[in-house]
Design a protein around this motif. Structure first.
Motif, PDB file in Angstrom:
ATOM      1  N   UNK A   1       0.833  -1.208   0.000  1.00 21.86           N
ATOM      2  CA  UNK A   1       0.000   0.000   0.000  1.00 21.86           C
ATOM      3  C   UNK A   1       0.868   1.259   0.000  1.00 21.86           C
ATOM      4  N   UNK A   2       0.538   2.189  -0.866  1.00 20.44           N
ATOM      5  CA  UNK A   2       1.292   3.432  -0.960  1.00 20.44           C
ATOM      6  C   UNK A   2       2.467   3.377  -1.916  1.00 20.44           C
ATOM      7  N   UNK A   3       2.842   2.192  -2.381  1.00 18.68           N
ATOM      8  CA  UNK A   3       3.950   2.092  -3.332  1.00 18.68           C
ATOM      9  C   UNK A   3       3.458   2.320  -4.759  1.00 18.68           C
ATOM     10  N   UNK A   4       4.356   2.838  -5.573  1.00 15.88           N
ATOM     11  CA  UNK A   4       4.050   3.081  -6.987  1.00 15.88           C
ATOM     12  C   UNK A   4       5.264   2.687  -7.814  1.00 15.88           C
ATOM     13  N   UNK A   5       5.037   1.857  -8.825  1.00 19.40           N
ATOM     14  CA  UNK A   5       6.097   1.449  -9.744  1.00 19.40           C
ATOM     15  C   UNK A   5       5.917   2.215 -11.050  1.00 19.40           C
ATOM     16  N   UNK A   6       6.907   3.032 -11.395  1.00 14.99           N
ATOM     17  CA  UNK A   6       6.856   3.817 -12.625  1.00 14.99           C
ATOM     18  C   UNK A   6       7.456   3.031 -13.786  1.00 14.99           C
ATOM     19  N   UNK A   7       6.772   3.081 -14.931  1.00 11.05           N
ATOM     20  CA  UNK A   7       7.260   2.508 -16.178  1.00 11.05           C
ATOM     21  C   UNK A   7       7.692   3.675 -17.069  1.00 11.05           C
TER      22      UNK A   7
ATOM     23  N   UNK B   1      17.295   7.223 -21.017  1.00  9.69           N
ATOM     24  CA  UNK B   1      16.542   5.973 -21.096  1.00  9.69           C
ATOM     25  C   UNK B   1      15.331   5.962 -20.169  1.00  9.69           C
ATOM     26  N   UNK B   2      15.259   6.912 -19.266  1.00 10.57           N
ATOM     27  CA  UNK B   2      14.122   7.011 -18.344  1.00 10.57           C
ATOM     28  C   UNK B   2      13.349   8.311 -18.563  1.00 10.57           C
ATOM     29  N   UNK B   3      13.485   8.902 -19.742  1.00 11.11           N
ATOM     30  CA  UNK B   3      13.015  10.264 -19.960  1.00 11.11           C
ATOM     31  C   UNK B   3      11.512  10.445 -19.998  1.00 11.11           C
ATOM     32  N   UNK B   4      10.757   9.436 -20.457  1.00 10.10           N
ATOM     33  CA  UNK B   4       9.299   9.567 -20.563  1.00 10.10           C
ATOM     34  C   UNK B   4       8.635   8.613 -19.581  1.00 10.10           C
ATOM     35  N   UNK B   5       7.859   9.173 -18.684  1.00  3.00           N
ATOM     36  CA  UNK B   5       7.097   8.402 -17.695  1.00  3.00           C
ATOM     37  C   UNK B   5       5.723   8.136 -18.293  1.00  3.00           C
ATOM     38  N   UNK B   6       5.440   6.874 -18.669  1.00  5.05           N
ATOM     39  CA  UNK B   6       4.215   6.632 -19.436  1.00  5.05           C
ATOM     40  C   UNK B   6       3.107   5.920 -18.671  1.00  5.05           C
ATOM     41  N   UNK B   7       3.417   5.219 -17.580  1.00  3.55           N
ATOM     42  CA  UNK B   7       2.342   4.601 -16.799  1.00  3.55           C
ATOM     43  C   UNK B   7       2.889   4.154 -15.451  1.00  3.55           C
ATOM     44  N   UNK B   8       1.992   3.670 -14.590  1.00  2.39           N
ATOM     45  CA  UNK B   8       2.353   3.216 -13.248  1.00  2.39           C
ATOM     46  C   UNK B   8       1.626   1.925 -12.919  1.00  2.39           C
ATOM     47  N   UNK B   9       2.142   1.228 -11.919  1.00  2.00           N
ATOM     48  CA  UNK B   9       1.374   0.210 -11.200  1.00  2.00           C
ATOM     49  C   UNK B   9       1.336   0.660  -9.744  1.00  2.00           C
ATOM     50  N   UNK B  10       0.163   0.592  -9.129  1.00  2.00           N
ATOM     51  CA  UNK B  10      -0.021   1.075  -7.766  1.00  2.00           C
ATOM     52  C   UNK B  10      -0.286  -0.090  -6.819  1.00  2.00           C
TER      53      UNK B  10
END
Length: 207
Positions: free
Chosen positions: A163-169, A177-186
Motif C-alpha cells: 500500500x502506498x507504493x508506486x512502480x513507474x514505467x 533511457x528514463x526520460x518519458x514516464x508513461x504509466x504506473x502500477x499502484x
C-alpha cells in the motif's frame, strides 16, 4: 507478440542515482497495467511446472547459464534454464500459498535466497512475461533501473507492491533511457506478471 532481443553486456546499464518522484502521473488513471491470471497444470502454476520439468529448483539460485552484468543486473536469455527459472519466480507467491495450504512452509527458503532485498523487478522482451528477461535485486526507492532495449512486460518477485507504493514505467527520450514516464502500477497488488505494457526501458519504485 514482440520478438526478444539479445543484449550485450555493454547494453545493460542502470543508474545508481535516486530521482525525485514525478507528480504528473502520481494518481491512478484507470489505464494502469494489470497482473496476468496464473495458468495451472495439474494444480501447479504453469511456469513452475515447466521449470521443475527441466530439473530446476525454483527455490534455489538462478541457474549458471544466466549472464551477470557489470551493473548488477542479471540477464536470462530466451530458451535458457535461467529464463525458465526467472519466469517461475513471478508465480512463486501463489505457489507458496498453495504449499502453505497443504502444511508446507517455504518462507525460510525464500528469505534465505533473497538476501537483503525485499523486491525483485524483472523486465521481459515479450508480452506475457516471455522471451529474454533482465532483473534487478536489492531494489531501492527512487533509483532508475534501466536497459537499453525495449521491454513489453514486467514482473515482481518476493512480494507485490505494498500500500502506498508506486512502480513507474518509463521509456527513452533523447539520450535519457528514463526520460518519458508513461504509466504506473499502484499498490497494494500481489507479486506477479504485468503481461502487456507499452515499450519500457526503465523502472522506478516510489513510496
Amino acid at each position: 507478440m514482440r520478438s526478444s532481443v539479445v543484449l550485450t553486456l555493454a547494453s545493460l546499464l542502470s543508474s545508481a542515482l535516486a530521482i525525485p518522484a514525478d507528480s504528473s502521473l502520481s494518481k491512478p488513471t484507470g489505464d494502469e497495467p494489470t497482473l496476468l491470471p496464473v495458468k495451472f497444470i495439474d494444480g501447479v502454476p504453469e511456469s513452475i511446472f515447466n521449470a521443475t520439468s527441466l530439473g530446476i529448483d525454483v527455490f534455489g539460485p538462478v541457474p549458471n547459464d544466466a549472464i551477470r552484468n557489470k551493473d548488477g543486473s542479471v540477464t536470462a536469455p530466451e530458451g535458457s534454464k535461467s529464463n525458465a527459472w526467472l519466469r517461475a519466480q513471478a508465480d512463486l507467491g501463489i505457489y507458496s500459498e498453495q504449499l502453505a495450504a497443504r502444511g508446507i512452509d517455504v518462507s525460510d527458503k525464500l528469505s534465505k535466497r533473497q538476501g537483503w532485498a525485499n523486491i525483485r523487478l524483472t523486465m521481459w522482451a515479450q508480452s506475457n512475461c516471455g522471451g529474454q528477461g533482465v532483473y534487478w535485486d536489492n531494489v531501492e526507492y527512487g533509483v532508475s533501473y534501466y536497459a537499453t532495449t525495449n521491454y513489453y512486460a514486467v514482473s515482481t518477485t518476493y512480494r507485490g507492491l505494498a500500500p502506498g507504493e508506486r512502480l513507474e514505467f518509463r521509456r527513452l527520450s533523447g539520450s535519457d533511457w528514463c526520460g518519458i514516464h508513461h504509466t504506473n502500477a499502484f499498490g497494494p497488488q500481489n507479486a506477479g506478471c504485468y503481461g502487456n505494457v507499452p515499450a519500457t526501458n526503465c523502472l522506478r519504485l516510489y513510496i
